[in-house]
Design an enzyme around this catalytic site. Sequence first.
Site, PDB file in Angstrom:
ATOM      1  N   ARG A 209      -2.110  -5.863  -8.647  1.00  0.00           N
ATOM      2  CA  ARG A 209      -1.125  -6.908  -8.388  1.00  0.00           C
ATOM      3  C   ARG A 209      -1.180  -8.013  -9.432  1.00  0.00           C
ATOM      4  O   ARG A 209      -0.185  -8.491  -9.903  1.00  0.00           O
ATOM      5  CB  ARG A 209      -1.359  -7.521  -7.009  1.00  0.00           C
ATOM      6  CG  ARG A 209      -0.858  -6.665  -5.886  1.00  0.00           C
ATOM      7  CD  ARG A 209      -1.474  -7.070  -4.573  1.00  0.00           C
ATOM      8  NE  ARG A 209      -2.898  -6.789  -4.554  1.00  0.00           N
ATOM      9  CZ  ARG A 209      -3.659  -6.883  -3.478  1.00  0.00           C
ATOM     10  NH1 ARG A 209      -3.139  -7.276  -2.340  1.00  0.00           N
ATOM     11  NH2 ARG A 209      -4.932  -6.585  -3.533  1.00  0.00           N
TER      12      ARG A 209
ATOM     13  N   HIS B 268       0.845  -1.203   0.000  1.00  0.00           N
ATOM     14  CA  HIS B 268       0.000   0.000   0.000  1.00  0.00           C
ATOM     15  C   HIS B 268       0.884   1.258   0.000  1.00  0.00           C
ATOM     16  O   HIS B 268       0.639   2.200  -0.753  1.00  0.00           O
ATOM     17  CB  HIS B 268      -0.847   0.077   1.277  1.00  0.00           C
ATOM     18  CG  HIS B 268      -1.915  -0.955   1.403  1.00  0.00           C
ATOM     19  ND1 HIS B 268      -2.079  -1.712   2.524  1.00  0.00           N
ATOM     20  CD2 HIS B 268      -2.905  -1.339   0.560  1.00  0.00           C
ATOM     21  CE1 HIS B 268      -3.120  -2.519   2.380  1.00  0.00           C
ATOM     22  NE2 HIS B 268      -3.638  -2.321   1.187  1.00  0.00           N
TER      23      HIS B 268
ATOM     24  N   SER C 283      -3.035  -7.404   2.835  1.00  0.00           N
ATOM     25  CA  SER C 283      -3.318  -7.322   4.269  1.00  0.00           C
ATOM     26  C   SER C 283      -3.666  -8.702   4.810  1.00  0.00           C
ATOM     27  O   SER C 283      -3.308  -9.033   5.941  1.00  0.00           O
ATOM     28  CB  SER C 283      -4.483  -6.359   4.521  1.00  0.00           C
ATOM     29  OG  SER C 283      -4.116  -5.061   4.148  1.00  0.00           O
TER      30      SER C 283
ATOM     31  N   LYS D  60     -16.441  -6.414   4.104  1.00  0.00           N
ATOM     32  CA  LYS D  60     -15.390  -7.162   4.799  1.00  0.00           C
ATOM     33  C   LYS D  60     -15.750  -7.205   6.277  1.00  0.00           C
ATOM     34  O   LYS D  60     -15.593  -6.220   6.996  1.00  0.00           O
ATOM     35  CB  LYS D  60     -14.017  -6.506   4.597  1.00  0.00           C
ATOM     36  CG  LYS D  60     -13.428  -6.792   3.238  1.00  0.00           C
ATOM     37  CD  LYS D  60     -11.980  -6.346   3.123  1.00  0.00           C
ATOM     38  CE  LYS D  60     -11.469  -6.501   1.707  1.00  0.00           C
ATOM     39  NZ  LYS D  60     -10.201  -5.827   1.464  1.00  0.00           N
TER      40      LYS D  60
END
Length: 169
Positions: A96, A22, A134, A46
């Site tokens: 990514r 990040h 994360s 989430k």
Amino acid sequence: MNAENRRVAICPGSFDPITLGHLNIIRRSAKIFDEVVVCVMLNATKTSPMFSIQERVSMVQRATERYKNVRVETSDILLAEYARQFPNAVIVKGLRAASDFDYEFQMNLINKKINPDLETMFLTASEKYTFLSSSVVREMATYGADLTGLVPDELIPEIEEKAKLWRKN
Ligand code: ADP
């Protein structure tokens, strides 16, 4: 420079917790844009985050305080609605892998439906952080693995401490 000409990047995410991946995107955005707003999203989808919203904001603040054109905010509304307050703002996201692309492409279409003026730009993840997320950090921390090179050094004790409590529950 007058406020309307300032180019603002919004870097959104749940940052549960912030990783060096990040931070890499935030730092690169800070070089390109006049101002970067890191938006820590409450994110209703989430469930049960490891860190509270206050803890996540505080960690992002500490990790970014050396970048003078970066500030940290929080939002519990849709990103496309949140972005309306910034004239000319662009959402900047890290990409990514192909799986990120599919998801981000879909999100971008939804955001455009809500707020057609809102553009999203993607920065490719730095090679060394391609596999960092994360959730990887949470998992490693829960098993007591070394977090060096995954998250900012100054946050490691706090993440380890939280993971210990997390393990007990
Ligand atoms: P995560 O996917 O790690 O749970 P977030 O939901 O907080 O993180 O992601 C916020 C943004 O940060 C997304 O645009 C995501 O693609 C980007 N991002 C996350 N990890 C990395 C990384 N290692 N390299 C580049 N960008 C990343």
